[in-house]
Design a protein around this motif. Structure first.
Motif, PDB file in Angstrom:
ATOM      1  N   GLU A  21      -9.747  10.725 -12.794  1.00 17.96           N
ATOM      2  CA  GLU A  21      -8.664  11.119 -13.692  1.00 17.96           C
ATOM      3  C   GLU A  21      -9.199  11.949 -14.857  1.00 17.96           C
ATOM      4  N   ASP A  94       6.736  13.272 -10.315  1.00 20.16           N
ATOM      5  CA  ASP A  94       6.228  12.700 -11.558  1.00 20.16           C
ATOM      6  C   ASP A  94       4.834  12.112 -11.357  1.00 20.16           C
ATOM      7  N   GLN A  98       1.592  13.381 -13.436  1.00 19.04           N
ATOM      8  CA  GLN A  98       0.885  12.415 -14.278  1.00 19.04           C
ATOM      9  C   GLN A  98      -0.534  12.144 -13.791  1.00 19.04           C
ATOM     10  N   HIS A  99      -0.773  12.299 -12.485  1.00 20.08           N
ATOM     11  CA  HIS A  99      -2.091  12.022 -11.900  1.00 20.08           C
ATOM     12  C   HIS A  99      -2.538  13.209 -11.036  1.00 20.08           C
TER      13      HIS A  99
END
Length: 242
Positions: A21, A94, A98-99
């Motif tokens: 991440e 989403d 987000q990732h």
């Protein structure tokens, strides 16, 4: 694999996920993961083999994260299969936004014929939603075709958004595409007329598929036909639906 080894493996994956991440797949070297997780390099190789093995496990880990979020969110929505398709699209996009590093690993490095079990489960979740829509007369096209169209469109939309700078990202692009794509494969309301053969044929085909694949057929849901007869019937139904 005993409980202690499973816990260690999970811990290593969590550490690797954090590195992914923060720095993308390039940051997930076996040396960096071993050091951050506090395990030896030989122990890491025994768990995952090499970096490719570790990345494959991370992709599966990402699909597990995605499925957990999606199941929880869909459980809160009304029992409307078409509404769930819209909600499922937004959840998919989403998650990717987000990732992004996880999403690129999950969907941007696909190899033909190689897909983690969690990816199959994500695919099966979309198929179940579309089958429910078909059973209620809300699908315009066969489940298989609708699955391919929605999967291709959501993946393409998400990858496109990931490729844009956050300051320039416009999520209304995804919403417009979502509305167009889902409207092209579904109907607003169940078909009211007995003459709507296409919707009724798709509904019966979906019901047959559900009975054939459920594994635990309820009373009255077993198909009293031989395999060849079932295949012929489904071919006729799909011709009526086309």
């Amino acid at each position: 694999m005993n409980e202690e080894r499973r816990a260690t493996r999970r811990q290593v994956l969590q550490v690797a996920a954090k590195l992914l991440e923060e720095g993308g797949s390039e940051a997930v070297s076996t040396r960096a993961v071993a050091a951050a997780a506090g395990v030896t390099a030989p122990a890491l190789y025994r768990m995952f083999g090499d970096k490719e093995g570790l990345l494959a496990e991370l992709a599966a880990y990402g699909f597990e994260m995605y499925l957990t979020e999606k199941r929880e969110a869909l459980a809160l929505t009304p029992d409307d299969p078409v509404a769930d398709l819209y909600r499922g699209w937004d959840l998919h996009v989403d998650f990717g936004v987000q990732h992004p590093a996880f999403y690129m690993l999950m969907y941007g490095t696909v190899q033909p014929g190689r897909r983690p079990p969690a990816a199959d489960e994500a695919h099966a979740l979309l198929v179940r939603l579309l089958r429910r829509a078909a059973e209620t007369g809300r699908l315009r096209v066969p489940v298989e075709q609708a699955t391919r169209v929605i999967h291709a469109a959501t993946t393409g939309a998400t990858l496109a958004l990931i490729g844009e700078a956050p300051s320039e990202r416009d999520l209304t692009t995804s919403a417009r595409l979502r509305d167009t794509v889902i409207a092209s494969v579904t109907t607003d309301q169940p078909a009211p007329s007995e003459s709507d053969l296409a919707s009724r044929a798709l509904a019966l085909d979906a019901a047959l598929e559900n009975a054939l694949t459920s594994g635990h057929p309820a009373a009255g849901t077993e198909v009293p036909l031989r395999d060849t007869e079932t295949a012929l019937l489904r071919d006729w139904l799909r011709q009526l639906a086309s």
